[in-house]
Scaffold this active site. Structure first.
Site, PDB file in Angstrom:
ATOM      1  N   PRO A  74      -0.346 -93.311  43.384  1.00  0.00           N
ATOM      2  CA  PRO A  74      -1.289 -92.912  42.307  1.00  0.00           C
ATOM      3  C   PRO A  74      -2.865 -92.730  42.614  1.00  0.00           C
ATOM      4  O   PRO A  74      -2.981 -93.924  43.251  1.00  0.00           O
ATOM      5  CB  PRO A  74      -0.862 -93.570  41.108  1.00  0.00           C
ATOM      6  CG  PRO A  74       0.443 -94.188  41.295  1.00  0.00           C
ATOM      7  CD  PRO A  74       0.578 -94.127  42.682  1.00  0.00           C
ATOM      8  N   CYS A  75      -3.578 -92.075  42.432  1.00  0.00           N
ATOM      9  CA  CYS A  75      -4.993 -91.914  42.811  1.00  0.00           C
ATOM     10  C   CYS A  75      -5.990 -92.692  41.923  1.00  0.00           C
ATOM     11  O   CYS A  75      -7.019 -93.039  42.359  1.00  0.00           O
ATOM     12  CB  CYS A  75      -5.576 -90.254  43.210  1.00  0.00           C
ATOM     13  SG  CYS A  75      -5.394 -89.374  41.751  1.00  0.00           S
ATOM     14  N   PRO A  76      -5.725 -92.948  40.620  1.00  0.00           N
ATOM     15  CA  PRO A  76      -6.665 -93.544  39.484  1.00  0.00           C
ATOM     16  C   PRO A  76      -7.310 -94.747  40.053  1.00  0.00           C
ATOM     17  O   PRO A  76      -8.407 -94.971  39.986  1.00  0.00           O
ATOM     18  CB  PRO A  76      -5.840 -93.513  38.173  1.00  0.00           C
ATOM     19  CG  PRO A  76      -4.913 -92.487  38.593  1.00  0.00           C
ATOM     20  CD  PRO A  76      -4.329 -92.556  39.948  1.00  0.00           C
ATOM     21  N   PHE A  78      -8.608 -95.389  42.839  1.00  0.00           N
ATOM     22  CA  PHE A  78      -9.416 -95.348  43.913  1.00  0.00           C
ATOM     23  C   PHE A  78     -10.438 -93.958  43.495  1.00  0.00           C
ATOM     24  O   PHE A  78     -11.095 -93.643  44.215  1.00  0.00           O
ATOM     25  CB  PHE A  78      -8.783 -94.804  45.108  1.00  0.00           C
ATOM     26  CG  PHE A  78      -7.716 -96.102  45.230  1.00  0.00           C
ATOM     27  CD1 PHE A  78      -8.230 -97.206  45.970  1.00  0.00           C
ATOM     28  CD2 PHE A  78      -6.636 -95.921  45.324  1.00  0.00           C
ATOM     29  CE1 PHE A  78      -7.374 -98.413  46.334  1.00  0.00           C
ATOM     30  CE2 PHE A  78      -5.365 -96.795  45.591  1.00  0.00           C
ATOM     31  CZ  PHE A  78      -6.039 -97.979  46.090  1.00  0.00           C
TER      32      PHE A  78
END
Length: 322
Positions: A74-76, A78
């Site tokens: 998951p990117c949230p 960063f």
């Protein structure tokens, strides 16, 4: 060409998975917690073992000796939109990915994220991950790749970690493949499918690559092509970015109509093969597509990993975007 095995976490709608398949990897397991995305994986590859659930439920020892552990964690944690909480964000699954690496001991690792992880504020975090991998015997490196350099008609920067343990050759990041096709080149025929007379003119105007497709989270509203700046960039290409259409324009639309993209068009901008289908309602499908790792980029990196492992390179399943 001999096939290598892969265990993929956070597989989403199969962007990375289908790209790795093009590069000659067969999935021993694909893990995805979202119901619709898991259904998409099963719809396209009924033979794959798909675990619909949390990655924490997987014991890597059951997959000891797999060639590759991969995932789009998951990117949230960063991303700017996710407030860049990093390791303090409960959505950070890098620790779980490293756990699986310790348990499965694959020959190689490939994890991708947004470019925010490349920022200075996360230097210590990146260093910690590299140290853990090196302690396990891996040669590891981060690289920021732009999807447009691999035939995808959008910039879409992705920050990728590759680690190799049983390399026969030094891992080398894949070289760019040339100038990407324009939005008009990729979508011109699709925009004309409904009989709209303005499609040729529109395709000529859409003579650049697209802004980065934004999938968003379930907390976000309906499907649209991003925030204000992205919508302005889409408008310069002749696209109304305030939503996603159900169908291409019809003969009733005027020649100067500003169309919206359909989900199949967005999928093409992301680099999905036209045969790839998506399960779920319109907004869910858009999010699956928008959050995906472009298959051509995954194929390029996967091919480079194959080469490092001494496997035959290249797959007959490679496809062109345009």
């Amino acid at each position: 060409m001999n096939t290598l095995s892969a265990l993929e976490i956070c597989a989403g709608a199969g962007g990375q998975a289908s790209g790795l398949e093009r590069a000659g990897f067969a999935h021993a397991l694909a893990v995805e917690i979202d119901r619709d995305a898991a259904a998409t994986l099963r719809l396209n590859r009924p033979s794959w073992q798909v675990h619909e659930g949390d990655v924490r439920e997987i014991d890597g020892r059951d997959y000891r000796g797999v060639d590759l552990v991969a995932g789009g964690v998951p990117c949230p944690p960063f991303s700017v939109a996710g407030k860049q909480l990093g390791a303090d964000d409960e959505r950070d699954l890098f620790p779980e990915a490293l756990r699986l690496v310790r348990e499965a001991r694959p020959a190689a690792v490939m994890l991708e994220n947004v470019k925010g992880l490349a920022s200075t504020r996360f230097a210590d975090y990146r260093g910690q991950i590299l140290r853990e991998l090196r302690d396990l015997g891996y040669e590891a490196d981060w690289q920021l790749l732009f999807s447009s350099e691999y035939g995808v008609p959008q910039l879409r920067p992705r920050f990728i970690l590759v680690a190799v343990r049983r390399a026969k050759h030094a891992f080398e990041w894949p070289a760019p493949t040339g100038t990407p096709p324009t939005v008009g080149t990729v979508l011109g025929a699709m925009m004309a499918q409904g009989g709209w007379g303005g499609a040729p003119r529109w395709a000529a105007q859409a003579n650049s690559i697209a802004p980065t497709i934004v999938g968003g989270s379930k907390k976000h509203g309906g499907a649209d092509l991003g925030p204000t700046r992205a919508r302005a960039a889409w408008l310069a290409l002749g696209v109304d970015g305030r939503g996603v259409a159900d169908a291409p324009p019809s003969p009733d639309h005027p020649a100067d109509h500003v169309p919206r993209l359909t989900n199949p068009m967005v999928a093409r901008i992301q680099g999905f093969d036209p045969s790839w289908q998506f399960s779920g309602r319109k907004t869910s499908v858009y999010r699956q597509i928008g959050n995906a790792f472009p298959p051509p980029v995954a194929a390029a990196v996967g091919g480079a990993i194959r080469a490092a492992l001494g496997a035959a390179s290249g797959s007959a399943r490679q496809t062109q975007i345009a």
